[in-house]
Design a protein around this motif. Sequence first.
Motif, short mmCIF file in Angstrom:
data_model
loop_
_atom_site.label_atom_id
_atom_site.label_comp_id
_atom_site.label_asym_id
_atom_site.label_seq_id
_atom_site.Cartn_x
_atom_site.Cartn_y
_atom_site.Cartn_z
N ASP A 11 -1.26 9.80 6.29
CA ASP A 11 -1.35 8.71 5.31
C ASP A 11 -0.25 8.84 4.26
OD1 ASP A 11 -3.60 7.64 6.51
OD2 ASP A 11 -4.97 8.89 5.36
N TYR A 12 -0.01 10.07 3.83
CA TYR A 12 1.00 10.32 2.81
C TYR A 12 2.37 9.88 3.30
CZ TYR A 12 3.97 12.97 -0.41
OH TYR A 12 4.91 13.33 -1.32
N HIS A 13 2.70 10.20 4.55
CA HIS A 13 4.01 9.83 5.09
C HIS A 13 4.15 8.32 5.27
CE1 HIS A 13 5.41 13.87 5.47
NE2 HIS A 13 4.46 14.23 6.33
N ILE A 14 3.06 7.67 5.70
CA ILE A 14 3.10 6.21 5.88
C ILE A 14 3.33 5.52 4.54
CG2 ILE A 14 1.69 4.19 6.45
CD1 ILE A 14 0.35 5.89 8.62
N LEU A 15 2.64 6.00 3.50
CA LEU A 15 2.81 5.44 2.16
C LEU A 15 4.26 5.56 1.70
CD1 LEU A 15 -0.38 6.70 0.28
CD2 LEU A 15 0.27 4.32 0.60
N ASN A 16 4.81 6.74 1.82
CA ASN A 16 6.17 6.96 1.34
C ASN A 16 7.20 6.23 2.18
OD1 ASN A 16 6.49 9.00 -1.03
ND2 ASN A 16 4.77 9.75 0.17
N ARG A 17 6.95 6.10 3.49
CA ARG A 17 7.88 5.35 4.33
C ARG A 17 7.92 3.89 3.91
NH1 ARG A 17 5.98 6.68 8.98
NH2 ARG A 17 4.83 4.78 9.52
N GLY A 85 -0.50 -0.70 -4.55
CA GLY A 85 -0.65 -1.93 -3.77
C GLY A 85 -0.77 -1.66 -2.28
N ILE A 86 0.03 -0.71 -1.78
CA ILE A 86 -0.03 -0.37 -0.36
C ILE A 86 -1.39 0.22 -0.01
CG2 ILE A 86 0.96 1.11 1.45
CD1 ILE A 86 3.63 0.99 -0.13
N ILE A 87 -1.89 1.08 -0.89
CA ILE A 87 -3.21 1.69 -0.68
C ILE A 87 -4.29 0.63 -0.61
CG2 ILE A 87 -4.98 3.12 -1.80
CD1 ILE A 87 -2.61 4.83 -2.87
N MET A 88 -4.27 -0.31 -1.54
CA MET A 88 -5.31 -1.35 -1.57
C MET A 88 -5.20 -2.30 -0.40
SD MET A 88 -5.88 -2.23 -5.57
CE MET A 88 -4.16 -2.44 -5.96
N HIS A 89 -3.97 -2.58 0.06
CA HIS A 89 -3.84 -3.43 1.24
C HIS A 89 -4.53 -2.80 2.43
CE1 HIS A 89 -2.27 -5.83 4.49
NE2 HIS A 89 -1.74 -4.74 5.03
N GLY A 90 -4.50 -1.48 2.50
CA GLY A 90 -5.14 -0.79 3.62
C GLY A 90 -6.64 -0.66 3.50
N GLY A 91 -7.21 -1.27 2.47
CA GLY A 91 -8.67 -1.22 2.31
C GLY A 91 -9.16 0.04 1.65
N ASN A 92 -8.25 0.77 1.00
CA ASN A 92 -8.63 2.01 0.33
C ASN A 92 -8.71 1.80 -1.18
OD1 ASN A 92 -8.60 3.68 2.76
ND2 ASN A 92 -6.41 3.25 2.77
#
Length: 356
Positions: A11-17, A85-92
């Motif tokens: 998850d960490y790598h996807i967020l940063n990418r 924003g990326i986190i919330m888009h993923g439903g987290n």
Amino acid sequence: MELTKIVDRRDYHILNRNLRKVNRLAPQMAALTDEQLQHKTVEFKERLAKKETLDELLPEAFATIREAAKRVLGMFPYDVQVLGGIIMHGGNIAEMKTGEGKTLTAVMPLYLNALSGKSTILVTPNEYLAQRDASEMGPLYEFMGLSLGCRAGEEQEELKPHDKRYIYQQDIVYTTNATLGFDYLIDNLAETVDKKFMPEFNYVIIDEADAILLDSAQTPLIISGAPRVQSNLYGLVDNFILTLEEDQAYKLDEKRESVWLTPTGIAEAEQYFSVPKLYDGTHTELVKHINLALRAHLLFENGKDYVVRDGEVVLLDDKDGRILEMTKLQGGQHQALEAKEHVEITHNMRAMASIT
């Protein structure tokens, strides 16, 4: 937007990418004219229609709305806001401290999900926040060709179903948890299709998730209604209770928390109401009203549990003695108190629907 937890290294790598992609696109978006930037909304919708996914669009859509926010609002979301924003888009759930710009953070996933043409809603704990955030962010959505609705405020209390339907049909809707909950209940109680107004739910962001999903959820939202048939037994049964003698016709427990008829009291009730057997199962309403009247006279005290104000029985808080406005006892107990105090007996309300 509370309590974020990065679950694992993937998850960490996807967020940063995704963050790196958004940042790489920033100069490209900055070079666009206003018209070109606005056209991106049309382009994204066309790409979605061609089966591209929201996740694939995310970096470019975020970069677009980020640049638009800079031009329209004078605010350019920081990296931490993009990550939120990326986190919330993923439903987290994303934890952000006061001052980190939650209102602007929410704009990015709201914009992205509204591109789908499906219901996109932001829920806040109170009307002030809903109206303030909608007012502040509205010019940005308008600039990017999206419509905005705000379902909050006292002026909306008497809206008709078609007015509510219009609000919920907007690309993005700001509202409160209580309004959304009650609208959901009202929509499900609609008698005909033309009185329904809620959209098919798709995507929602919950501001102050801990307050809404934990604290507020402890108190259910309830819609009450008056049954078509109202009892006329309250006054009659109250007169009967006044004829009874303590320890002869009824008993109180030591703590004065419950009361019941003795065999003598049962016999008196059968004679008073001309019924052969009070507890044979055919007089349940009468038994219920007798119990309510007994409780009203013996377990509720005027000046301690309630007061009579302007011809109304008003309850008192058992902790501090303050008047409990707009609150009534359920199950007919309030009407029994009204009969006891010889004031107008109001309609007995019952819960028609509830939800947390």
